[in-house]
Design a protein around this motif. Structure first.
Motif, mmCIF file in Angstrom:
data_model
loop_
_atom_site.group_PDB
_atom_site.id
_atom_site.type_symbol
_atom_site.label_atom_id
_atom_site.label_comp_id
_atom_site.label_asym_id
_atom_site.label_seq_id
_atom_site.Cartn_x
_atom_site.Cartn_y
_atom_site.Cartn_z
ATOM 1 N N ARG A 220 14.980 -22.070 48.367
ATOM 2 C CA ARG A 220 15.789 -22.114 49.592
ATOM 3 C C ARG A 220 16.969 -21.152 49.503
ATOM 4 O O ARG A 220 17.294 -20.434 50.462
ATOM 5 C CB ARG A 220 16.285 -23.539 49.830
ATOM 6 N N GLU B 237 15.725 -17.632 49.975
ATOM 7 C CA GLU B 237 15.439 -17.366 51.385
ATOM 8 C C GLU B 237 16.729 -17.150 52.167
ATOM 9 O O GLU B 237 16.832 -16.231 52.993
ATOM 10 C CB GLU B 237 14.658 -18.539 51.974
ATOM 11 N N GLU B 238 17.735 -17.963 51.891
ATOM 12 C CA GLU B 238 19.012 -17.817 52.596
ATOM 13 C C GLU B 238 19.665 -16.477 52.271
ATOM 14 O O GLU B 238 20.259 -15.833 53.151
ATOM 15 C CB GLU B 238 19.929 -18.982 52.235
ATOM 16 N N GLU C 113 18.107 -13.674 51.439
ATOM 17 C CA GLU C 113 17.367 -12.629 52.146
ATOM 18 C C GLU C 113 17.735 -12.602 53.624
ATOM 19 O O GLU C 113 17.895 -11.530 54.220
ATOM 20 C CB GLU C 113 15.859 -12.849 51.979
ATOM 21 N N LEU C 114 17.864 -13.769 54.241
ATOM 22 C CA LEU C 114 18.238 -13.820 55.661
ATOM 23 C C LEU C 114 19.632 -13.260 55.881
ATOM 24 O O LEU C 114 19.868 -12.509 56.837
ATOM 25 C CB LEU C 114 18.164 -15.273 56.157
#
Length: 319
Positions: free
Chosen positions: A120, A123-124, A126-127
């Protein structure tokens, strides 16, 4: 540093040449050949536990090590540009990665709370980075870079520079012998190539243009005291050794050119735009700070009771 153990130096070394090479012209297909299917440009190259591994996934494994000019090349074309042994290693690595990920899922690691937390967070990250790239990069334009350069140039004061050559040796005796040789007419550049221990010797001792603050004080003071064509009247000692100095040119400079400043300016503008984007995003967000509960007060420890004093012995009775 890439996480892969492949010899990506081959890719990096081949990158500039590949980028400059014209795209190969495909041979004309026979007239009767059927039109290729749309997915032929992204064929299946392997199957791992029944799951397809396609060309674009294989090429993605090399994205971190690819030169920037090659990252936008379509995977099918890029495959033809890479040495066969490099592509085979990319494919083998992608197969290994896919097999290991499948084994990790089979083992239930994708349900492990700590692994899920790290996924998680990745992913955060990368966003967040993707959002900043979208917000920032379009704002750092060529016009903005030039405007910033002109603004900075207007605020810079002129500063003298000299272009000098030098001959560096380890001891004063050698330096004085070299100075005598030059004073008798020897060519400075030739003597520098033959006698100097500095890397600039192969260029005849040429150090290019520099400002006074660019050199150690002893060397700078001696160089800026000379006029074009003059040689230092005595050897100059610094922590590097003994120098014989010749000044070739003097000029007044207002700083580096736009081309020399471009990368520094771009980095500075990106940092400014990132800060501005973060402030815009925070201002557009509804943020509520919640005070954490107060930590419990430490327990008060009562002082231990004083130790009991021994009782005094009873007085002896008289008979």
């Amino acid at each position: 540093m890439s996480r892969f153990s492949l010899p990506f130096a081959l890719i990096l070394a081949a990158g500039p040449a590949l980028a400059q090479a014209p795209a190969p012209t495909p041979a004309a297909p026979p007239a009767a050949a059927p039109a290729p299917a749309a997915e032929d440009s992204n064929p299946v190259l392997a199957r791992i536990n029944g799951q397809d591994l396609r060309l674009d996934e294989v090429m993605a494994t090399a994205a971190e090590a690819m030169p920037a000019e090659l990252r936008s090349v379509p995977p099918a074309l890029l495959r033809t540009m890479l040495p066969p042994q490099v592509f085979e290693q990319l494919l083998d690595r992608a197969i290994t990665d896919r097999a290991m990920v499948a084994a990790a899922r089979t083992a239930g690691l994708d349900q492990d709370p700590e692994i899920r937390r790290r996924v998680r967070l990745a992913e955060e990250n990368e966003l967040r980075d993707a959002l900043l790239r979208r917000e920032v990069l379009p704002r750092v334009t060529e016009d903005l870079l030039r405007a910033r350069y002109e603004r900075d140039a207007a605020n810079r004061s002129a500063e003298p520079e000299v272009r000098a050559r030098h001959i560096l040796v380890a001891n004063e005796a050698d330096a004085r012998a070299i100075l005598t040789e030059i004073q008798r007419g020897a060519n400075f550049e030739e003597v520098a190539r033959r006698r100097s221990t500095d890397p600039a010797a192969r260029n005849g001792g040429d150090l290019g243009f520099f400002r006074q603050g660019d050199m150690v004080p002893e060397f700078a003071a001696a160089a800026f005291a000379l006029q074009p064509g003059q040689v230092s009247p005595a050897p100059v000692r610094t922590q590097f050794g003994w120098h014989v100095i010749k000044v070739e040119e003097r000029r007044t400079s207002t700083g580096p050119s736009f081309e020399d400043s471009r990368d520094t300016l771009r980095q500075a503008l990106i940092e400014e735009e990132v800060l501005a984007a973060v402030q815009r995003i925070r201002a557009a967000s509804r943020i509520e700070r919640v005070e954490p509960p107060a930590p419990p007060a430490p327990a008060i420890q009562a002082e231990p009771p004083a130790p009991a004093r021994p009782a005094a012995p009873a007085p002896a009775q008289r008979r």
